[in-house]
Write a protein that holds these residues in place. Structure first.
Motif, PDB file in Angstrom:
ATOM      1  N   GLU A 313       0.822  -1.208   0.000  1.00  0.00           N
ATOM      2  CA  GLU A 313       0.000   0.000   0.000  1.00  0.00           C
ATOM      3  C   GLU A 313       0.858   1.260   0.000  1.00  0.00           C
ATOM      4  O   GLU A 313       0.470   2.288  -0.559  1.00  0.00           O
ATOM      5  N   LEU A 314       2.031   1.172   0.632  1.00  0.00           N
ATOM      6  CA  LEU A 314       2.929   2.316   0.695  1.00  0.00           C
ATOM      7  C   LEU A 314       3.783   2.461  -0.563  1.00  0.00           C
ATOM      8  O   LEU A 314       4.545   3.416  -0.692  1.00  0.00           O
ATOM      9  N   GLY A 315       3.662   1.492  -1.472  1.00  0.00           N
ATOM     10  CA  GLY A 315       4.482   1.527  -2.673  1.00  0.00           C
ATOM     11  C   GLY A 315       5.887   1.017  -2.452  1.00  0.00           C
ATOM     12  O   GLY A 315       6.762   1.166  -3.305  1.00  0.00           O
ATOM     13  N   ASP A 316       6.138   0.369  -1.308  1.00  0.00           N
ATOM     14  CA  ASP A 316       7.459  -0.160  -0.982  1.00  0.00           C
ATOM     15  C   ASP A 316       7.498  -1.631  -1.395  1.00  0.00           C
ATOM     16  O   ASP A 316       7.435  -2.534  -0.567  1.00  0.00           O
ATOM     17  N   PHE A 317       7.609  -1.870  -2.692  1.00  0.00           N
ATOM     18  CA  PHE A 317       7.497  -3.231  -3.209  1.00  0.00           C
ATOM     19  C   PHE A 317       8.682  -4.130  -2.863  1.00  0.00           C
ATOM     20  O   PHE A 317       8.485  -5.331  -2.653  1.00  0.00           O
ATOM     21  N   PRO A 318       9.922  -3.626  -2.791  1.00  0.00           N
ATOM     22  CA  PRO A 318      11.020  -4.524  -2.395  1.00  0.00           C
ATOM     23  C   PRO A 318      10.789  -5.182  -1.040  1.00  0.00           C
ATOM     24  O   PRO A 318      10.954  -6.389  -0.881  1.00  0.00           O
ATOM     25  N   HIS A 319      10.384  -4.375  -0.041  1.00  0.00           N
ATOM     26  CA  HIS A 319      10.140  -4.961   1.278  1.00  0.00           C
ATOM     27  C   HIS A 319       8.878  -5.815   1.281  1.00  0.00           C
ATOM     28  O   HIS A 319       8.784  -6.809   2.010  1.00  0.00           O
ATOM     29  N   ALA A 320       7.897  -5.440   0.485  1.00  0.00           N
ATOM     30  CA  ALA A 320       6.687  -6.257   0.381  1.00  0.00           C
ATOM     31  C   ALA A 320       7.027  -7.641  -0.147  1.00  0.00           C
ATOM     32  O   ALA A 320       6.553  -8.663   0.373  1.00  0.00           O
ATOM     33  N   LEU A 321       7.863  -7.697  -1.173  1.00  0.00           N
ATOM     34  CA  LEU A 321       8.245  -8.983  -1.758  1.00  0.00           C
ATOM     35  C   LEU A 321       9.075  -9.812  -0.785  1.00  0.00           C
ATOM     36  O   LEU A 321       8.899 -11.034  -0.692  1.00  0.00           O
ATOM     37  N   GLU A 322       9.971  -9.160  -0.040  1.00  0.00           N
ATOM     38  CA  GLU A 322      10.776  -9.904   0.924  1.00  0.00           C
ATOM     39  C   GLU A 322       9.902 -10.510   2.016  1.00  0.00           C
ATOM     40  O   GLU A 322      10.092 -11.658   2.420  1.00  0.00           O
ATOM     41  N   ALA A 323       8.950  -9.729   2.507  1.00  0.00           N
ATOM     42  CA  ALA A 323       8.084 -10.224   3.580  1.00  0.00           C
ATOM     43  C   ALA A 323       7.207 -11.369   3.099  1.00  0.00           C
ATOM     44  O   ALA A 323       7.071 -12.396   3.778  1.00  0.00           O
ATOM     45  N   ILE A 324       6.593 -11.216   1.925  1.00  0.00           N
ATOM     46  CA  ILE A 324       5.688 -12.261   1.442  1.00  0.00           C
ATOM     47  C   ILE A 324       6.467 -13.519   1.068  1.00  0.00           C
ATOM     48  O   ILE A 324       5.985 -14.642   1.242  1.00  0.00           O
ATOM     49  N   SER A 325       7.697 -13.348   0.571  1.00  0.00           N
ATOM     50  CA  SER A 325       8.520 -14.518   0.239  1.00  0.00           C
ATOM     51  C   SER A 325       8.922 -15.269   1.493  1.00  0.00           C
ATOM     52  O   SER A 325       8.951 -16.511   1.513  1.00  0.00           O
ATOM     53  N   GLN A 326       9.228 -14.541   2.553  1.00  0.00           N
ATOM     54  CA  GLN A 326       9.565 -15.202   3.814  1.00  0.00           C
ATOM     55  C   GLN A 326       8.360 -15.945   4.370  1.00  0.00           C
ATOM     56  O   GLN A 326       8.482 -17.050   4.892  1.00  0.00           O
ATOM     57  N   ALA A 327       7.175 -15.352   4.250  1.00  0.00           N
ATOM     58  CA  ALA A 327       5.955 -16.041   4.688  1.00  0.00           C
ATOM     59  C   ALA A 327       5.736 -17.308   3.876  1.00  0.00           C
ATOM     60  O   ALA A 327       5.323 -18.347   4.411  1.00  0.00           O
ATOM     61  N   GLN A 328       6.042 -17.254   2.576  1.00  0.00           N
ATOM     62  CA  GLN A 328       5.858 -18.436   1.727  1.00  0.00           C
ATOM     63  C   GLN A 328       6.814 -19.556   2.096  1.00  0.00           C
ATOM     64  O   GLN A 328       6.491 -20.729   1.909  1.00  0.00           O
ATOM     65  N   GLN A 329       7.996 -19.206   2.600  1.00  0.00           N
ATOM     66  CA  GLN A 329       8.903 -20.256   3.057  1.00  0.00           C
ATOM     67  C   GLN A 329       8.273 -21.054   4.188  1.00  0.00           C
ATOM     68  O   GLN A 329       8.500 -22.249   4.322  1.00  0.00           O
ATOM     69  N   MET A 330       7.475 -20.379   5.002  1.00  0.00           N
ATOM     70  CA  MET A 330       6.829 -21.036   6.124  1.00  0.00           C
ATOM     71  C   MET A 330       5.601 -21.812   5.678  1.00  0.00           C
ATOM     72  O   MET A 330       5.284 -22.871   6.220  1.00  0.00           O
ATOM     73  N   ARG A 331       4.893 -21.277   4.676  1.00  0.00           N
ATOM     74  CA  ARG A 331       3.691 -21.954   4.165  1.00  0.00           C
ATOM     75  C   ARG A 331       3.706 -21.883   2.640  1.00  0.00           C
ATOM     76  O   ARG A 331       3.005 -21.075   2.035  1.00  0.00           O
TER      77      ARG A 331
END
Length: 678
Positions: A313-331
């Protein structure tokens, strides 16, 4: 009239007979006994099979007919349930007033579901005359009267309940609910006070009382009750009212929630509530900071997903991708995470990556229309016209009522010059999308059909419906750009940016804005808002750009990886398990740690009730591990659960793994490779 709550009450009342059914005197038949056993286990289909045999062999067994009605109603087979309950009324012994009365009450519910409230009320009246001291029937009668907004009559039912049982929760709660519905909030609070004096841990009592306090503007009392309710059992009503405070009271609410977080340092939910509250107000930076604290307590992918959404939402896509990728490692197979990553990729400009992720989503959920629509949308952006049409058509096939899929198909057909087919699709959009709201798209269809006035009117009503939604203004920008009104398009885009819209890559790729992008005003607007994006700072980001690789040796152990780990300075050996949600300890290790000082009383998440009279830790206890050293990687405050099996292996779960970073398993080298944030 709302019938779903009535159905729930029906099942709650009549299902008492499943647990403690009054059975026929004398020897019980085999089929009926087996039916009751299967019903208690929740095996309703098997229970119905036995009941069918029973009523075939013993057609006068009214109890069997009534049990059958209960199970049929539970399966929403109301016609069959009505037949069975009528037979039960005929066959039940008249001297059994309790179940004869309940049979009439159950039939009353079935009539209410069918919309025949007159007959339903008559059946309730008969049930009460047969057995006036049945609290459950009185409560069901009061519920129906409440649904019909006949509050004074409902009050009479609840007072009869209290006369039967002066400590009845439902009697006082019913009176309180009626008073609230009639606008007498002080009286409602007084009735809830009666409940809480008798049952101080009744979470719903606090939640309902908070509702009354909110109406009276007593915000401190309201938030005190909400936090009390949430601390007891996460009451859904209390959670709902957490978001009903006026904006000028948010500081008070957050302060109280932070107080609960301090008092309960091992409970992540208090920071999560704060994050949810900030998120509801579109305060995304504050949301990230709160949810990061929740994640530090309990490494759960839902927290990472919220961080990713806020960064997006803030337009900070690099951190968005890092966070969602880390979540995907878990699930890795979680569909919500796959869809979130797909949209983040698309909005960051990686349309091909978005298409790949949506394809992965479709592979895992091939019958969901939304997956095809979203993949078609990104194929549309990348000019894969025919492929987009195929996805839109599949979306329509799976859900013929989804207007956006028809709009997308219409646009693609128009791009191909197939005007007739496009017009048919646009007319279908208008047929389906009749109420202007944040999910509407009919304005585009009206414009494509040449009905400009209707298009403009519909667009303006969408914005007026929710003038706080930045997405509505973005739609306005797209719409007026299509119309060629660049001034209005630019004005709406500016308002969208001012209200927090930051999906700049999407703005640059959206074909709706093609004309607007050619104007000097657009270029100046983009420069203005891209200079100072509302982004997370690197200093505060939960995901650092600096990382390092750590190699940790493991020992093969029956197909698993066994690794050494130190817990509160106690060396232990754990099974590396990416499927486990948190660290788990057997009772042997947990008791040893407690009795030898490696665990302290304050490490128990909750209270001392998790330790029995012998000082042993009981099953299901959640403990806080103050210090965890895994291959030199140190973590503080990690949750662990205690399992009953004395020989259960120690499992190293996601409450540790999720906080370490990217994990690879090098089987030939017998080592784990962890890439983690420094």
């Amino acid at each position: 009239m709302k019938f779903k709550p009535i159905l729930l009450t029906l099942i709650a009342i009549v299902s008492i007979s499943i647990v403690s059914f009054a059975q026929p005197q004398g020897k019980q038949s085999y089929n009926f006994t087996r039916a009751l056993e299967e019903a208690k286990k929740g095996n309703n289909a098997d229970a119905l099979d036995y009941l069918s045999k029973e009523v075939s062999e013993n057609p006068n067994n009214g109890y069997a007919h009534m049990t059958m009605a209960i199970l049929q109603a539970d399966a929403e087979n109301y016609n069959d349930a009505m037949t069975s309950i009528n037979l039960a009324i005929k066959k039940l012994p008249k001297k059994d007033k309790e179940y004869t009365g309940r049979a009439y009450a159950s039939r009353a519910h079935l009539y209410a579901i069918a919309g025949d409230t007159i007959t339903a009320l008559a059946d309730f009246d008969r049930a009460i005359r047969i057995n006036p001291d049945d609290e459950d029937v009185q409560e069901a009668f009061g519920q129906l009267l409440y649904e019909l907004k006949r509050y004074n009559e409902a009050d009479n039912a609840y007072r009869r309940i209290i006369a039967i049982n002066p400590t009845s929760v439902m009697g006082y709660m019913g009176l309180g609910r009626d008073a609230y519905a009639m606008g007498n909030y002080e009286e409602a609070i007084r009735q809830y006070d009666n409940v809480l004096r008798m049952y101080e841990d009744y979470s719903s009592g606090y939640a309902f009382r908070a509702e009354g306090y909110l109406k009276l503007g007593k915000y401190l009392e309201a938030i005190n009750d909400i936090t009390k309710s949430l601390s007891i059992d996460n009451d859904a009503k209390a959670h709902h009212y957490l978001f009903e405070f006026p904006d000028n009271q948010i500081t008070l609410v957050v302060t109280k929630l932070k107080g609960m977080a301090v008092k309960n340092p091992h409970d992540a939910e208090w920071w999560y509530y704060i994050g949810q509250l900030y998120n509801s107000k579109k305060m995304y930076q504050e949301t990230i900071e709160a949810v990061r604290k929740a994640y530090d307590i309990d490494a759960h992918p839902v927290f990472l997903e919220m961080i990713a959404d806020c960064c997006r939402e803030l337009g900070d896509f690099p951190h968005a991708l890092e966070a969602i990728s880390q979540a995907q490692q878990m699930r890795p197979d979680d569909l919500d995470l796959i869809s979130s990553k797909a949209d983040i990729l698309g909005e960051s400009g990686d349309v091909d990556g978005a298409i790949t992720e949506w394809t992965r989503y479709i592979d895992k959920s091939p019958d969901f229309f939304g997956g095809y629509y979203r993949r078609g949308f990104f194929k549309d952006l990348s000019q894969q016209t025919d492929a987009a049409i195929e996805d839109y058509e599949m979306s329509i096939m799976l859900n013929p009522d989804y207007a956006y899929a028809y709009l997308g198909k219409g646009d693609m057909l128009l791009r191909k010059g197939q005007t007739k087919g496009a017009m048919e699709s646009y007319r279908k959009v208008i047929e389906l999308d009749t109420v202007p709201n944040t999910s509407s798209c009919a304005m585009y269809a009206y414009f494509a059909l040449g009905e400009k006035e209707k298009a403009v009117d519909f667009m303006e009503r969408v914005i007026a419906n929710d003038s706080t939604d930045c997405g509505n203004y973005y739609d306005g920008a797209c719409f007026y750009s299509r119309l060629g009104d660049m001034d209005k398009a630019l004005g709406n885009l500016r308002t969208a940016f001012e209200k927090g819209f930051r999906r700049f890559h999407h703005v640059m790729a959206d074909d709706d804005l093609e004309l607007l992008r050619t104007t000097d005003g657009f270029k100046a607007l983009m420069e203005e808002f891209q200079k100072e994006p509302l982004t997370t700072s690197d200093e505060e980001s939960s995901i650092s750009k600096k990382s390092e690789r750590v190699e940790i040796p493991f020992t093969p152990d029956g197909g698993c990886a066994s690794v050494k780990c130190t817990i509160n300075e106690l060396p232990l050996t754990f099974i590396f398990d990416t499927g486990a949600s948190i660290v788990s300890l057997s009772q042997v290790e947990a008791n040893f740690m407690l009795k030898n000082g490696y665990l302290k009383r304050e490490d128990f998440v909750g209270s001392g009730r998790f330790v029995d009279a012998n000082g042993d830790i009981t099953e299901g206890t959640i403990v806080n591990l103050r210090d965890v050293d895994f291959g030199g990687l140190k973590l503080n405050n990690v949750r662990a659960s205690v399992v009953r099996n004395q020989k259960a292996p120690l499992l190293l779960g996601q409450s540790v793994l999720g906080r370490l970073g990217s994990i690879e398993i090098d089987n030939p080298g017998k080592k784990l490779i962890i890439t983690h944030s420094k």
